[in-house]
Scaffold this active site. Sequence first.
Site, short mmCIF file in Angstrom:
data_model
loop_
_atom_site.label_atom_id
_atom_site.label_comp_id
_atom_site.label_asym_id
_atom_site.label_seq_id
_atom_site.Cartn_x
_atom_site.Cartn_y
_atom_site.Cartn_z
N ASP A 175 -9.42 12.60 9.77
CA ASP A 175 -9.24 12.10 8.40
C ASP A 175 -9.91 10.74 8.24
OD1 ASP A 175 -8.45 12.29 5.76
OD2 ASP A 175 -6.46 11.44 6.11
N VAL A 195 3.89 1.30 2.23
CA VAL A 195 3.68 0.33 3.31
C VAL A 195 4.11 -1.04 2.79
CG1 VAL A 195 2.03 -0.68 4.91
CG2 VAL A 195 1.71 1.67 4.12
N GLY A 197 0.82 -1.21 0.00
CA GLY A 197 0.00 0.00 0.00
C GLY A 197 0.85 1.25 0.00
N PHE A 256 2.12 9.21 4.27
CA PHE A 256 3.48 9.12 4.80
C PHE A 256 4.45 8.57 3.76
CE2 PHE A 256 1.23 8.71 8.96
CZ PHE A 256 1.68 9.91 9.47
#
Length: 490
Positions: A305, A195, A188, A192
Amino acid sequence: MPKEYRWEGVTCNYSESIPRVTSLNMSSSKLTGQIVTSFSNLMTLEALDLSSNKLTGQIPESLAGLPNLKLLNLTGNNLQGSIPEALREKSTTGLTLILDGNPGLCQRGSCKSNAKKFIKPLVASVVSVAVLAIIVYISLMLYKNKRKHHSGKKVLASKKEGQLKSKNQGFSQAEVRSITNDFETEIGEGGFGKVYLGRLKDGTQVAVKLLSKSSQQGFNEFQSEAKLLSLIYHKNLVSLIGFCDDGDLRALIYEYMAKGNLRNLLSDKNPDILKWNERLQIASDAACGLDYLHNGCKPPIIHRDLKSSNILLSENMHAKIADFGLSKAFTNDTDTHISTRPAGTFGYLDPEFHRTGNLNKRSDVYSFGILLLELMTGQRAVTVTSDSTRHISDWVNPKLENGDIQAIVDPRLEGKFSSASAWKFLEIAMSCITPTAIQRPDISSVVIDLKQCLAMEASVESAESSSLISSTTLETSYSQSGSYSPPSAR
């Protein structure tokens, strides 16, 4: 009492001079013995969930005397005898009664032939007021001792804080590379960075989130997520296992959620279509996680969020809220909002934010309402084409005005859902996305309503499987009892 040391599963109304319990969720708590009649003293109780325990004996008739009770969930116990007549009557006038999974319970008829087995007096064995008082006292003493160790720093109340902190590990850069096999499998990508799938030495699969140098969110949000998740714990929040801040490598290590995120599961590219009852359970799980952030943490936490891509699913389809990089805690428990820079995702952001610049708990409720519409319709929050941009509420409203529930529910379900639970679900979603924040419900109320949706669907499925009543008859009874009605467009 006291307000600052709330337990998970207990919801109270603090608007009166004396706080009153409005909801008790003691599901899967390993309770044994018979159901105590003392529950009938909780006169403001709206929801009582004692499901998935090992309770025996009969259902106390005194529970029917609770004037505000809307949900009684006794699924998955060993209850026996017949259902009290008073409860049967109450279930026709607004009480959602869930009794599946009790083989010895006579859900139809009076069980007169077996009456002698059940004349034993009810014994108080779940929890007594005295035991609760002792536990609260011990909890307060432990909390005070913990505060001394933290040198007066403010911490967020969490039932398993100590346990979770002991699990959080500091990983070196070499260990992170080893865990991910030198970042071999990408699973993913978020604000940031990427992943990766990892595996600890004991074989446990983990998700490793890296902070990329080009990250839009940055190191402050990275630190915020690590700090927040080290202080809170709930079964519907993704757990932090460890972190790495070594050289130029910064990473967060989480529990691995095998089914990925909800947005991908709802995509028309996913061949495995989510069933209606699965969507209801996902909504209920996510609501419980948000309720913990808003009402179980002191001071409360705003996620800021909340969206379908931040709802992750485990192998057994257990839903958990993730991505806390933008989350904010109130300064204290009396605050009502946070003045903040722009945060969140287009399509999910509270309309009032654009006018006031403030976010509050009801801002998360708005985002949650959009998430519910996604679950129901399969549509994205915002659909962008070459010549237009359409919000999901603009797609739903015309169909809602026409009273066409079939046109609103995801067509891939092929009509395999109860109209009663669908209308109730839509009503909840529309109440969450009202333009004015003060008109939106508290998430604790949403949790109760979603459990009622699950109960409606379970009742229909149970009726269909046993061929006792038709789904049409059941939905008519819901309509007559006022359990649901088509909501109006917002």
